[in-house]
Design a protein around this motif. Structure first.
Motif, PDB file in Angstrom:
ATOM      1  N   ARG A 134       0.878  -1.157   0.118  1.00  9.10           N
ATOM      2  CA  ARG A 134       0.156  -0.105  -0.073  1.00  9.10           C
ATOM      3  C   ARG A 134       0.853   1.430  -0.009  1.00  9.10           C
ATOM      4  O   ARG A 134       0.635   2.019  -0.837  1.00  9.10           O
ATOM      5  CB  ARG A 134      -0.842  -0.116   1.224  1.00  9.10           C
ATOM      6  N   LEU A 135       1.798   1.297   1.026  1.00 12.76           N
ATOM      7  CA  LEU A 135       2.948   2.470   1.047  1.00 12.76           C
ATOM      8  C   LEU A 135       3.161   2.545  -0.338  1.00 12.76           C
ATOM      9  O   LEU A 135       3.899   3.716  -0.762  1.00 12.76           O
ATOM     10  CB  LEU A 135       3.582   2.124   1.872  1.00 12.76           C
ATOM     11  N   ALA A 136       3.975   1.573  -1.070  1.00 10.37           N
ATOM     12  CA  ALA A 136       4.513   1.528  -2.263  1.00 10.37           C
ATOM     13  C   ALA A 136       3.693   2.088  -3.405  1.00 10.37           C
ATOM     14  O   ALA A 136       4.185   3.110  -4.196  1.00 10.37           O
ATOM     15  CB  ALA A 136       5.192   0.207  -2.788  1.00 10.37           C
ATOM     16  N   ARG A 137       2.476   1.852  -3.360  1.00  5.26           N
ATOM     17  CA  ARG A 137       1.442   2.274  -4.259  1.00  5.26           C
ATOM     18  C   ARG A 137       1.310   3.839  -4.026  1.00  5.26           C
ATOM     19  O   ARG A 137       1.389   4.676  -5.038  1.00  5.26           O
ATOM     20  CB  ARG A 137       0.075   1.510  -4.182  1.00  5.26           C
ATOM     21  N   ASP A 138       1.146   4.184  -2.744  1.00  6.83           N
ATOM     22  CA  ASP A 138       0.965   5.530  -2.267  1.00  6.83           C
ATOM     23  C   ASP A 138       2.024   6.537  -2.885  1.00  6.83           C
ATOM     24  O   ASP A 138       1.946   7.537  -3.452  1.00  6.83           O
ATOM     25  CB  ASP A 138       0.746   5.982  -1.062  1.00  6.83           C
TER      26      ASP A 138
END
Length: 372
Positions: free
Chosen positions: A186-190
């Motif tokens: 999720r953090l990578a996508r954000d």
């Protein structure tokens, strides 16, 4: 047994059940459970071996072990096999067993390794939950050479509770690891959708500024901003790779090759054996490989690197090698950098072996071996 003694026994057994039901840290839970078990049984000496899938045993909890078993930092308890461990591996040990003469004690007596405090025998019971097995619970007392059936029944009951708790803790840890991976994704996508795009826009804006002005000093300023934005983009892409390695779903070799190419390295990859790795092992190999490739990019003064992955029935080996400038390294001295120390720590956390070879002008070799 009088009423007060019965009440105390029930109370302690209730405390044991609560500990096992609520605890999440294996070592501290087992140490406390063992202490309470010895209290309720009136026994004095106990120890718990946890045994992994590769047959390696670990002394996880112990109480009142005699000096013959504790000297040299518990070496006698941590090394080698004994009758109870051998019977566990041969699956001949399926329930609480009455009186096993302690091989470790006998060897200590023969070698005059220290006082045994009257311990000669112990009862042993496997820790299990259904078909899954986790290790052994051993208890004894000075000069005690026989255990009654009700004592064995109590040990078996507590051992089964321990096994069930260990299974619950294992499942909880797997759930936490899954949640951590999901959060990283999720953090990578954000980061990709927000910060990465902003830096890309900044780079384009700075480039347009260079083309729109005729003033030299303004051009230089915009060029400097563009260079900074490009550097930041590179760092951001590397961070996103660290959080969510692209290609890991296709295997560790694919992921590390892609990461090397992203760094601008030319990588030669050779894979031997079928790479069906446990998630923990794959994660550790990825993190170590990532650090090794980043070091090559920063320090080796070469863009060529080789990656070799070999897997057999019970061992995976990863070797990352460059033919760059190298550095002076003496294995007898402390590892020189935090990154290399982390590689070693990650490897040894999975009972693996870390090896580093380097010398000036002869490149660097990082070799990792991990049991699977």
């Amino acid at each position: 047994m009088n009423e007060e003694a019965k009440y105390k026994k029930i109370s302690i057994l209730k405390e044991i059940a609560e500990l096992l039901n609520e605890g999440t840290e294996v070592n501290s839970v087992l140490a406390e459970v063992l202490k309470k078990l010895l209290d309720v049984t009136g026994l004095e000496i106990g120890w718990i071996f946890l045994i992994d899938g590769n047959g390696n045993h670990q002394l996880t909890a112990h109480a009142a072990l005699p000096p013959a078993l504790t000297n040299e930092n518990y070496h006698r308890m941590c090394q080698g096999r004994c009758w109870c461990v051998n019977r566990y591996h041969s699956r001949k040990l399926t329930k609480a067993t009455n009186i096993i003469e302690c091989q470790r004690i006998e060897e200590a007596i023969e070698e005059k390794a220290g006082a045994t405090c009257g311990l000669t025998h112990h009862a042993t019971v496997p820790l299990r939950a259904g078909e899954e097995r986790f290790g052994l619970l051993n208890v004894g007392a000075p000069y005690k050479t026989y255990f009654e059936q009700d004592e064995l029944a109590l040990l078996e009951s507590v051992a089964f509770q321990i096994g069930t708790a260990l299974k619950r803790i294992t499942l909880t840890q797997k759930e936490q690891e899954t949640a951590l991976i999901a959060e990283r994704n999720r953090l990578a996508r954000d980061l990709h959708d927000s910060v990465n795009q902003l830096l890309f826009s900044l780079s384009l804006t700075a480039r347009a500024g260079v083309e729109m002005t005729e003033k030299v000093d303004v051009k230089q300023t915009f060029s400097y901003i563009q260079d900074l934005a490009q550097d930041a983009l590179g760092e951001m892409r590397a961070l996103i790779w660290q959080l969510r390695p692209q290609g890991l779903e296709n295997g560790i070799a694919s992921s590390l090759s892609g990461y090397a190419e992203m760094l601008g390295l030319s990588i030669e990859t050779k894979v031997t054996g079928v790479m069906n790795l446990p998630g923990k092992v794959e994660e550790v190999l990825w993190r170590i490989g990532q650090e090794a490739l980043a070091n090559c990019k920063k320090h080796s003064q070469t863009l060529k690197v080789s990656l070799r992955l070999t897997m057999n029935e019970n061992l995976v080996q990863m070797v990352i090698q460059d033919d760059g400038c190298g550095f002076y390294y003496d294995e007898k001295l402390e590892i020189p950098s935090l990154g290399l120390k982390n590689m070693k720590k990650r490897t040894e956390a999975l009972n693996g072996k870390f090896q580093l070879e380097s010398s000036p002008g002869k490149g660097t070799v990082v070799q990792i071996q991990i049991p699977v």
